[in-house]
Design a protein around this motif. Structure first.
Motif, short mmCIF file in Angstrom:
data_model
loop_
_atom_site.label_atom_id
_atom_site.label_comp_id
_atom_site.label_asym_id
_atom_site.label_seq_id
_atom_site.Cartn_x
_atom_site.Cartn_y
_atom_site.Cartn_z
N UNK A 91 142.03 159.30 81.64
CA UNK A 91 142.15 157.91 81.19
C UNK A 91 141.08 157.05 81.90
N UNK A 92 141.37 156.58 83.09
CA UNK A 92 140.37 155.80 83.83
C UNK A 92 140.11 156.38 85.20
N UNK A 93 140.88 157.41 85.60
CA UNK A 93 140.76 157.98 86.94
C UNK A 93 140.65 159.50 86.81
N UNK A 94 139.56 160.04 87.34
CA UNK A 94 139.36 161.49 87.30
C UNK A 94 138.99 161.96 88.71
N UNK A 95 139.88 162.69 89.38
CA UNK A 95 139.54 163.24 90.69
C UNK A 95 138.81 164.56 90.56
N UNK A 96 138.00 164.87 91.57
CA UNK A 96 137.42 166.21 91.72
C UNK A 96 137.90 166.70 93.07
N UNK A 97 138.82 167.65 93.05
CA UNK A 97 139.47 168.10 94.28
C UNK A 97 138.59 169.13 94.96
N UNK A 98 138.21 168.82 96.20
CA UNK A 98 137.28 169.67 96.95
C UNK A 98 137.99 170.60 97.92
N UNK A 99 139.25 170.30 98.25
CA UNK A 99 140.03 171.10 99.20
C UNK A 99 139.42 171.06 100.60
N UNK A 100 138.55 170.12 100.87
CA UNK A 100 137.85 170.03 102.15
C UNK A 100 137.36 168.61 102.34
N UNK A 101 137.75 167.99 103.47
CA UNK A 101 137.31 166.62 103.73
C UNK A 101 135.80 166.55 103.93
N UNK A 102 135.27 167.46 104.73
CA UNK A 102 133.83 167.46 104.97
C UNK A 102 133.08 167.76 103.67
N UNK A 103 133.62 168.68 102.87
CA UNK A 103 133.00 168.96 101.58
C UNK A 103 132.96 167.73 100.70
N UNK A 104 134.03 166.94 100.71
CA UNK A 104 134.07 165.72 99.91
C UNK A 104 133.03 164.72 100.40
N UNK A 105 132.93 164.56 101.73
CA UNK A 105 131.97 163.61 102.29
C UNK A 105 130.54 164.06 101.99
N UNK A 106 130.30 165.36 102.12
CA UNK A 106 128.95 165.87 101.83
C UNK A 106 128.58 165.63 100.36
N UNK A 107 129.51 165.92 99.47
CA UNK A 107 129.22 165.71 98.05
C UNK A 107 128.97 164.24 97.76
N UNK A 108 129.79 163.37 98.36
CA UNK A 108 129.60 161.93 98.16
C UNK A 108 128.21 161.50 98.61
N UNK A 109 127.78 162.03 99.77
CA UNK A 109 126.45 161.68 100.27
C UNK A 109 125.35 162.21 99.38
N UNK A 110 125.50 163.44 98.89
CA UNK A 110 124.48 164.01 98.01
C UNK A 110 124.39 163.24 96.70
N UNK A 111 125.54 162.82 96.18
CA UNK A 111 125.54 162.04 94.94
C UNK A 111 124.90 160.67 95.17
N UNK A 112 125.16 160.08 96.33
CA UNK A 112 124.55 158.78 96.63
C UNK A 112 123.03 158.90 96.62
N UNK A 113 122.51 159.98 97.18
CA UNK A 113 121.06 160.19 97.18
C UNK A 113 120.53 160.35 95.75
N UNK A 114 121.38 160.87 94.86
CA UNK A 114 120.98 161.07 93.46
C UNK A 114 121.22 159.84 92.60
N UNK A 115 121.74 158.76 93.21
CA UNK A 115 121.95 157.53 92.47
C UNK A 115 123.32 157.41 91.83
N UNK A 116 124.32 158.13 92.36
CA UNK A 116 125.69 158.05 91.85
C UNK A 116 126.62 157.67 93.00
N UNK A 117 127.32 156.58 92.87
CA UNK A 117 128.21 156.11 93.93
C UNK A 117 129.66 156.47 93.61
N UNK A 118 130.23 157.37 94.42
CA UNK A 118 131.64 157.74 94.28
C UNK A 118 132.19 158.00 95.67
N UNK A 119 133.39 157.53 95.93
CA UNK A 119 133.96 157.62 97.26
C UNK A 119 134.82 158.86 97.45
N UNK A 120 134.78 159.46 98.64
CA UNK A 120 135.68 160.57 98.94
C UNK A 120 137.03 160.06 99.42
#
Length: 438
Positions: free
Chosen positions: A365-394
């Motif tokens: 609907x309006x909320x779609x999670x991507x479950x990483x099963x890892x806090x550090x994995x989530x933070x790393x992905x968020x940082x990589x996406x930010x570098x690619x021009x996509x802002x999403x919070x872990x």
């Protein structure tokens, strides 16, 4: 697709050893430091917070939180002078910068000033407050509504004031923090049932109804962490069978669910009058700030004269009330915005699932999670996406259990299909790079 490496915040054995060594040095330093009763070290959760901070520091990962935006944070935003596709705002229908909403706020400021200046009980009403509440009541098919200055405070004060020590509050295990805080404040016995499990809720209610003076069954219409919805008819039936009140938090449902955005009742073909208390917020679809409840006129009038969070709190700013009212008017007149959001949600969910990502029970609907099963994995992905021009919070431990760490994408009707395809492709690329790096 597997993201991260599971336990230990998604760290490798070498990284876990480095983190343990770093924490050991910190604990030695703390042990040698003189006792200071004013250092707040006894605060609950402070050590968990320190563990996360240490993990981020040890991996040279910048904090992904409290990042300043240089412009309006809608479907796109500007961070550090660079435009990004933004998935971290609740501007579900793209109304936050609508000129009609802004104009309504400006008119209210010119007429009433910036602030309500005091409690509405003390300083008096502004006509825009009553107009907003009447429109909200009509939207939910209720007799009356009452607006509060904060969505979080709405749940805290209404639930805390409504229930008492001889009562029972039965709630979904994934209910929002504001509901939990209100339940704690009430002193009522609190019972959580597994997420969206109406059968477990019925069993729990049957077991606890005897001896309770009053019972409140508390659910959300669209869950903010998982993006899924409950079977409303089932919960209505349970409440009726056991003489309980049913309260539904529609904070993320308004403008999202149903063909015209009236929420879960419209989406599931249910008479909204079957729900005793509807709660919602103005900070998402309605592009303002504040919260509200709707229900029977006697109940709302009682809250108006007795609820601490209304009687003793400043009223919602007239400009925000006017903005919310205008946004609600636009929602009613332009249901195509709701249809566009629904199409975006369905497309994005499909793209992520086709790429193999774990999106949990999201309904797209309006909320779609991507479950990483890892806090550090989530933070790393968020940082990589930010570098690619996509802002999403872990969302990471301790906000969620470690195995439930995730990225959480909030969608808007203002996103284009190209935005969604770009974000999905960037996520897939970042995940692949992270897995290659181990």
């Amino acid at each position: 697709m597997s993201i991260g490496t599971g336990g230990g915040f998604g760290l490798s054995a070498k990284q876990r050893l480095q983190l343990v060594q770093r924490l050991a040095k910190r604990r030695v330093a703390e042990a040698l430091a003189p006792d200071d009763p004013r250092d707040f070290s006894s605060l609950p959760g402070l050590r968990d917070f320190g563990l996360i901070q240490a993990a981020l520091d040890s991996l040279d990962l910048p904090s992904p939180f409290n990042i300043p935006h240089d412009a309006r944070a809608g479907a796109h935003s500007v961070i550090a002078g660079r435009e990004v596709i933004n998935f971290s705002s609740y501007d579900y229908l793209g109304l936050n910068a609508d000129p009609r909403v802004a104009a309504a706020a400006h008119v209210a400021i010119d007429r009433y000033g910036v602030s309500a200046s005091a409690s509405r009980t003390v300083s008096g009403e502004r006509p825009v407050h009553g107009a907003l509440e009447a429109a909200l009541a009509e939207h939910h098919g209720a007799e009356a509504a009452l607006a509060f200055v904060s969505g979080h405070a709405t749940n805290v004060t209404v639930i805390g004031h409504l229930m008492g020590p001889r009562d029972v509050i039965l709630h979904d295990a994934s209910i929002h923090n504001s509901c939990l805080e209100g339940a704690k404040l009430s002193g009522a016995r609190r019972i959580a049932f597994p997420h969206n499990d109406w059968q477990a809720a019925e069993r729990a209610l049957a077991d606890t109804r005897r001896g309770a003076e009053r019972v409140l069954l508390l659910i959300e219409g669209h869950y903010s962490m998982d993006g899924d919805v409950p079977d409303l008819a089932r919960f209505i039936a349970i409440a009726r069978a056991h003489d309980a009140w049913l309260m539904v938090d529609e904070a993320h449902s308004l403008g999202v669910l149903g063909s015209t955005g009236r929420g879960i009742a419209e989406a599931q073909g249910i008479d909204p009058r079957e729900v005793d208390i509807w709660m919602g917020t103005m900070s998402k679809t309605l592009a303002a700030c504040g919260g509200y409840v709707t229900g029977r006129a006697t109940f709302i009038d009682w809250l108006r004269h007795t609820a601490p969070g209304f009687v003793y709190s400043v009223g919602i700013a007239p400009a925000l009330a006017a903005a919310a009212l205008e946004a609600l008017t636009i929602l009613k007149a332009e249901p195509e915005r709701v249809a566009k959001l629904a199409a975006n949600g369905a497309l994005f969910l499909r793209l992520l699932r086709e790429a193999g990502f774990d999106t949990g029970g999201s309904g797209g609907h309006a909320i779609v999670p991507v479950i990483t099963h890892s806090s550090v994995g989530a933070v790393r992905l968020s940082g990589a996406l930010a570098e690619a021009g996509v802002n999403v919070q872990p969302i990471i431990f301790p906000a969620v259990p470690e195995q439930s760490a995730r990225l959480r994408f909030f969608l808007s009707a203002a996103h284009t299909p190209e935005d969604l395809r770009t974000a999905a492709a960037c996520l897939a690329h970042a995940d692949a790079a992270q897995r290659r790096a181990g």
